[in-house]
Motif scaffolding. Structure first.
Motif, PDB file in Angstrom:
ATOM      1  N   SER A 115       1.322  -1.075  -0.114  1.00  0.00           N
ATOM      2  CA  SER A 115      -0.224  -0.262  -0.297  1.00  0.00           C
ATOM      3  C   SER A 115       0.766   1.208  -0.256  1.00  0.00           C
ATOM      4  O   SER A 115       1.560   1.345   0.779  1.00  0.00           O
ATOM      5  N   PRO A 116       1.130   2.103  -1.110  1.00  0.00           N
ATOM      6  CA  PRO A 116       1.692   3.782  -1.167  1.00  0.00           C
ATOM      7  C   PRO A 116       1.461   3.973   0.302  1.00  0.00           C
ATOM      8  O   PRO A 116       2.181   4.417   1.060  1.00  0.00           O
ATOM      9  N   THR A 117      -0.186   4.362   0.408  1.00  0.00           N
ATOM     10  CA  THR A 117      -0.140   5.382   2.158  1.00  0.00           C
ATOM     11  C   THR A 117       0.268   4.519   3.097  1.00  0.00           C
ATOM     12  O   THR A 117       0.738   5.307   3.622  1.00  0.00           O
ATOM     13  N   ALA A 118       0.194   3.576   3.733  1.00  0.00           N
ATOM     14  CA  ALA A 118       1.246   2.680   4.922  1.00  0.00           C
ATOM     15  C   ALA A 118       2.570   2.453   4.369  1.00  0.00           C
ATOM     16  O   ALA A 118       3.092   2.880   5.751  1.00  0.00           O
ATOM     17  N   THR A 119       3.065   2.419   3.350  1.00  0.00           N
ATOM     18  CA  THR A 119       4.515   2.868   3.415  1.00  0.00           C
ATOM     19  C   THR A 119       4.864   3.768   3.097  1.00  0.00           C
ATOM     20  O   THR A 119       5.836   3.977   4.405  1.00  0.00           O
ATOM     21  N   ILE A 120       3.883   5.299   2.740  1.00  0.00           N
ATOM     22  CA  ILE A 120       4.447   6.607   3.819  1.00  0.00           C
ATOM     23  C   ILE A 120       4.312   6.796   4.775  1.00  0.00           C
ATOM     24  O   ILE A 120       5.024   6.831   5.328  1.00  0.00           O
ATOM     25  N   VAL A 121       2.966   6.389   5.633  1.00  0.00           N
ATOM     26  CA  VAL A 121       2.519   6.075   6.908  1.00  0.00           C
ATOM     27  C   VAL A 121       3.967   5.432   7.640  1.00  0.00           C
ATOM     28  O   VAL A 121       5.187   5.503   8.501  1.00  0.00           O
ATOM     29  N   ALA A 122       4.807   4.322   7.112  1.00  0.00           N
ATOM     30  CA  ALA A 122       5.478   3.201   7.456  1.00  0.00           C
ATOM     31  C   ALA A 122       7.203   4.480   7.508  1.00  0.00           C
ATOM     32  O   ALA A 122       7.197   4.691   8.430  1.00  0.00           O
ATOM     33  N   ARG A 123       7.852   4.917   6.651  1.00  0.00           N
ATOM     34  CA  ARG A 123       8.621   5.485   6.324  1.00  0.00           C
ATOM     35  C   ARG A 123       8.691   6.549   7.538  1.00  0.00           C
ATOM     36  O   ARG A 123       9.501   7.017   7.786  1.00  0.00           O
ATOM     37  N   VAL A 124       7.545   7.062   7.719  1.00  0.00           N
ATOM     38  CA  VAL A 124       7.029   8.472   8.956  1.00  0.00           C
ATOM     39  C   VAL A 124       7.885   7.965  10.050  1.00  0.00           C
ATOM     40  O   VAL A 124       8.110   7.987  10.838  1.00  0.00           O
ATOM     41  N   PHE A 125       6.892   7.237  10.308  1.00  0.00           N
ATOM     42  CA  PHE A 125       7.458   5.871  11.822  1.00  0.00           C
ATOM     43  C   PHE A 125       8.559   6.000  11.724  1.00  0.00           C
ATOM     44  O   PHE A 125       9.481   6.423  12.748  1.00  0.00           O
ATOM     45  N   PHE A 126       9.934   5.688  10.708  1.00  0.00           N
ATOM     46  CA  PHE A 126      10.572   4.519  11.223  1.00  0.00           C
ATOM     47  C   PHE A 126      11.490   6.284  11.279  1.00  0.00           C
ATOM     48  O   PHE A 126      12.638   5.589  11.533  1.00  0.00           O
ATOM     49  N   ALA A 127      11.645   7.348  10.622  1.00  0.00           N
ATOM     50  CA  ALA A 127      11.766   8.514  10.559  1.00  0.00           C
ATOM     51  C   ALA A 127      11.711   9.173  11.792  1.00  0.00           C
ATOM     52  O   ALA A 127      13.096   9.466  12.902  1.00  0.00           O
ATOM     53  N   ALA A 128      10.795   8.676  12.426  1.00  0.00           N
ATOM     54  CA  ALA A 128      10.516   9.879  14.225  1.00  0.00           C
ATOM     55  C   ALA A 128      11.190   8.695  15.381  1.00  0.00           C
ATOM     56  O   ALA A 128      12.057   8.884  15.893  1.00  0.00           O
ATOM     57  N   LEU A 129      11.356   7.457  14.714  1.00  0.00           N
ATOM     58  CA  LEU A 129      12.452   6.140  15.455  1.00  0.00           C
ATOM     59  C   LEU A 129      13.788   6.267  14.730  1.00  0.00           C
ATOM     60  O   LEU A 129      14.194   6.551  16.390  1.00  0.00           O
ATOM     61  N   GLY A 130      13.841   6.802  14.580  1.00  0.00           N
ATOM     62  CA  GLY A 130      15.330   7.634  14.322  1.00  0.00           C
ATOM     63  C   GLY A 130      15.231   8.555  15.232  1.00  0.00           C
ATOM     64  O   GLY A 130      16.960   8.626  15.406  1.00  0.00           O
ATOM     65  N   VAL A 131      14.561   9.633  14.678  1.00  0.00           N
ATOM     66  CA  VAL A 131      14.938  10.920  15.860  1.00  0.00           C
ATOM     67  C   VAL A 131      15.255  10.854  17.321  1.00  0.00           C
ATOM     68  O   VAL A 131      15.792  11.039  17.778  1.00  0.00           O
ATOM     69  N   LEU A 132      13.830  10.330  17.295  1.00  0.00           N
ATOM     70  CA  LEU A 132      14.455   8.771  18.480  1.00  0.00           C
ATOM     71  C   LEU A 132      15.519   8.763  19.094  1.00  0.00           C
ATOM     72  O   LEU A 132      15.644   8.474  20.028  1.00  0.00           O
ATOM     73  N   GLY A 133      16.218   7.904  18.350  1.00  0.00           N
ATOM     74  CA  GLY A 133      17.826   7.167  18.255  1.00  0.00           C
ATOM     75  C   GLY A 133      18.211   8.623  18.731  1.00  0.00           C
ATOM     76  O   GLY A 133      19.000   8.267  19.434  1.00  0.00           O
ATOM     77  N   LEU A 134      17.976   9.517  17.613  1.00  0.00           N
ATOM     78  CA  LEU A 134      19.561  10.788  17.438  1.00  0.00           C
ATOM     79  C   LEU A 134      18.933  11.467  19.093  1.00  0.00           C
ATOM     80  O   LEU A 134      20.158  11.707  20.133  1.00  0.00           O
ATOM     81  N   VAL A 135      17.516  11.467  19.694  1.00  0.00           N
ATOM     82  CA  VAL A 135      18.211  12.284  21.372  1.00  0.00           C
ATOM     83  C   VAL A 135      18.386  10.970  22.085  1.00  0.00           C
ATOM     84  O   VAL A 135      18.647  11.834  22.783  1.00  0.00           O
ATOM     85  N   PHE A 136      18.261  10.026  22.113  1.00  0.00           N
ATOM     86  CA  PHE A 136      18.730   8.965  22.892  1.00  0.00           C
ATOM     87  C   PHE A 136      19.793   8.873  23.271  1.00  0.00           C
ATOM     88  O   PHE A 136      21.092   9.329  23.993  1.00  0.00           O
ATOM     89  N   ALA A 137      21.265   8.887  22.070  1.00  0.00           N
ATOM     90  CA  ALA A 137      22.549   8.733  21.612  1.00  0.00           C
ATOM     91  C   ALA A 137      22.491  10.749  22.329  1.00  0.00           C
ATOM     92  O   ALA A 137      24.009  10.516  23.320  1.00  0.00           O
TER      93      ALA A 137
END
Length: 148
Positions: A115-137
């Motif tokens: 699903s293109p929409t679900a893929t976009i949502v998943a990409r936003v989720f992983f980007a947010a997770l990446g930002v959270l990782g940067l905050v943790f670091a």
């Protein structure tokens, strides 16, 4: 009324920082890479679930890693500590679900990638997770420990 032990509080903060130092760069790396490369990973998902052993090992490793965080990080004071503890529970639950219901996880991952929409949502989720990782670091490596 008993007073709080400043030594225990400092040890809890140091433990939270230690977990943030390890989890942060790991989550930042994978979150950002997944956010960028998610559409390219369609074949990888199929390959992973084609071998039951791979799924079992991945689930076991995730469950073990989550349980290590849960067992060794028992601090729930402050936003960073709460986020580290919740991350441990999230990883443990995902690992358990990979072991217990791999077909459900496979179906969810497959549907997301189709699903293109679900893929976009998943990409936003992983980007947010990446930002959270940067905050943790950042919190683990650069933020000073509060004095008691």
């Amino acid at each position: 009324m008993p007073t709080a032990d400043p030594t225990a509080d400092r040890e809890a903060q140091l433990r939270t920082r230690a977990f943030a130092r390890v989890i942060g760069p790991y989550v930042a790396t994978f979150g950002i890479v997944y956010a960028i490369r998610l559409p390219d990973l369609r074949g990888l998902v199929g390959d992973l679930f084609a071998q039951t052993f791979n799924v079992l090992v991945l689930g076991a490793l995730m469950l073990a890693a989550g349980l290590v965080v849960i067992g060794l990080h028992r601090n729930w004071r402050g936003p960073l500590a709460v986020a580290i503890s919740l991350f441990g529970w999230f990883v443990a639950i995902r690992g358990f679900l990979l072991i217990a219901t791999p077909s459900t996880i496979e179906a969810g991952a497959g549907a997301t990638l189709l699903s293109p929409t679900a893929t976009i949502v998943a990409r936003v989720f992983f980007a947010a997770l990446g930002v959270l990782g940067l905050v943790f670091a950042y919190a683990g490596w650069f933020r000073p420990v509060r004095s008691a």
